[in-house]
Enzyme design. Structure first.
Site, short mmCIF file in Angstrom:
data_model
loop_
_atom_site.label_atom_id
_atom_site.label_comp_id
_atom_site.label_asym_id
_atom_site.label_seq_id
_atom_site.Cartn_x
_atom_site.Cartn_y
_atom_site.Cartn_z
N CYS A 28 69.82 41.55 -52.65
CA CYS A 28 70.95 42.01 -53.46
C CYS A 28 71.89 40.84 -53.73
CB CYS A 28 71.68 43.15 -52.76
SG CYS A 28 72.69 42.63 -51.35
N CYS A 80 73.72 39.48 -50.71
CA CYS A 80 72.88 38.68 -49.80
C CYS A 80 72.55 37.32 -50.39
CB CYS A 80 71.61 39.45 -49.45
SG CYS A 80 71.92 40.74 -48.23
N ASN A 113 67.69 45.90 -41.76
CA ASN A 113 68.84 46.63 -42.27
C ASN A 113 69.29 47.70 -41.27
OD1 ASN A 113 66.39 47.89 -43.09
ND2 ASN A 113 67.41 48.99 -44.74
N GLU A 145 68.99 40.67 -44.39
CA GLU A 145 69.33 39.25 -44.50
C GLU A 145 70.59 38.94 -43.69
OE1 GLU A 145 68.59 41.38 -46.86
OE2 GLU A 145 67.60 40.46 -48.57
N GLU A 162 71.75 50.89 -41.37
CA GLU A 162 72.58 51.77 -42.20
C GLU A 162 73.58 52.53 -41.35
OE1 GLU A 162 69.77 53.98 -44.62
OE2 GLU A 162 69.34 52.17 -45.81
N CYS A 221 72.53 44.68 -44.61
CA CYS A 221 71.19 44.30 -45.07
C CYS A 221 70.46 43.47 -44.01
CB CYS A 221 71.28 43.49 -46.36
SG CYS A 221 71.69 44.45 -47.82
N1 THU Z 1 68.37 46.16 -48.34
C1 THU Z 1 68.21 45.06 -47.53
O1 THU Z 1 68.33 45.15 -46.30
N2 THU Z 1 67.89 43.89 -48.11
C2 THU Z 1 67.63 43.73 -49.44
O2 THU Z 1 67.31 42.62 -49.85
C3 THU Z 1 67.71 44.87 -50.35
C4 THU Z 1 68.28 46.11 -49.77
C5 THU Z 1 68.66 47.46 -47.69
C6 THU Z 1 70.06 47.98 -47.85
C7 THU Z 1 69.84 49.47 -47.62
O3 THU Z 1 69.84 49.72 -46.21
C8 THU Z 1 68.44 49.72 -48.14
O4 THU Z 1 67.81 48.45 -48.22
C9 THU Z 1 68.41 50.40 -49.49
O5 THU Z 1 69.21 49.75 -50.41
#
Ligand code: THU
Length: 131
Positions: free
Chosen positions: A84, A87, A40, A53, A42, A51
């Site tokens: 999520c 994803c 991920n 994925e 941000e 994310c």
């Molecule tokens: N996140 C992912 O990268 N993948 C997931 O399957 C769930 C959430 C990340 C998004 C964000 O950067 C952090 O986790 C918190 O939500």
């Protein structure tokens, strides 16, 4: 421990998650046996974050691959991290309902689902006029 799990756990270390402090790693294996990873990323403008994925899928597509056989997602959470909704839809574009989705924490894979169980009745190109 599976190779995919080790790759997802390793790439998770590179996640850029200064806002949520929640690092996630993902590793996909394609039907041709190639593996791609993502974490991920941000952003101070929160919705611009991506994310793990999405990163792994982007790397797969950039390499010319399109069919996911298996994906492993790793986070440091007590219950298995769950992809999520967005994803799940991104994965569905390049998967079959039977594609394996392995959910793991830092100690190993906790549960395996089929994508079709995580995203039943998904929207697809079949719904589009020229699909
Ligand atoms: N996140 C992912 O990268 N993948 C997931 O399957 C769930 C959430 C990340 C998004 C964000 O950067 C952090 O986790 C918190 O939500």
């Amino acid at each position: 421990m599976s190779d995919l799990f080790e790759k997802a756990r390793a790439v998770r270390e590179n996640a850029y998650a200064p806002y949520s402090k929640f690092k996630v790693g993902a590793a996909v294996r394609t039907v041709t046996g190639k593996e791609f990873v993502g974490c991920n990323v941000e952003n101070s403008a929160y919705p611009q974050g991506t994310c793990a994925e999405a990163g792994a899928i982007a790397a797969m597509i950039a390499a010319g691959e399109k069919e996911i056989a298996e994906i492993c997602i790793v986070a440091d959470s007590p219950s298995p991290v769950s992809p999520c909704g967005g994803c799940r839809q991104k994965l569905a574009e390049f998967s079959k309902p039977s594609t394996s989705v392995l959910l793991a924490n830092l100690n190993g894979v906790l549960v395996s689902h089929m994508l079709g169980d995580l995203l039943p009745h998904s929207f697809s190109s079949d719904h589009l006029p020229n699909g």
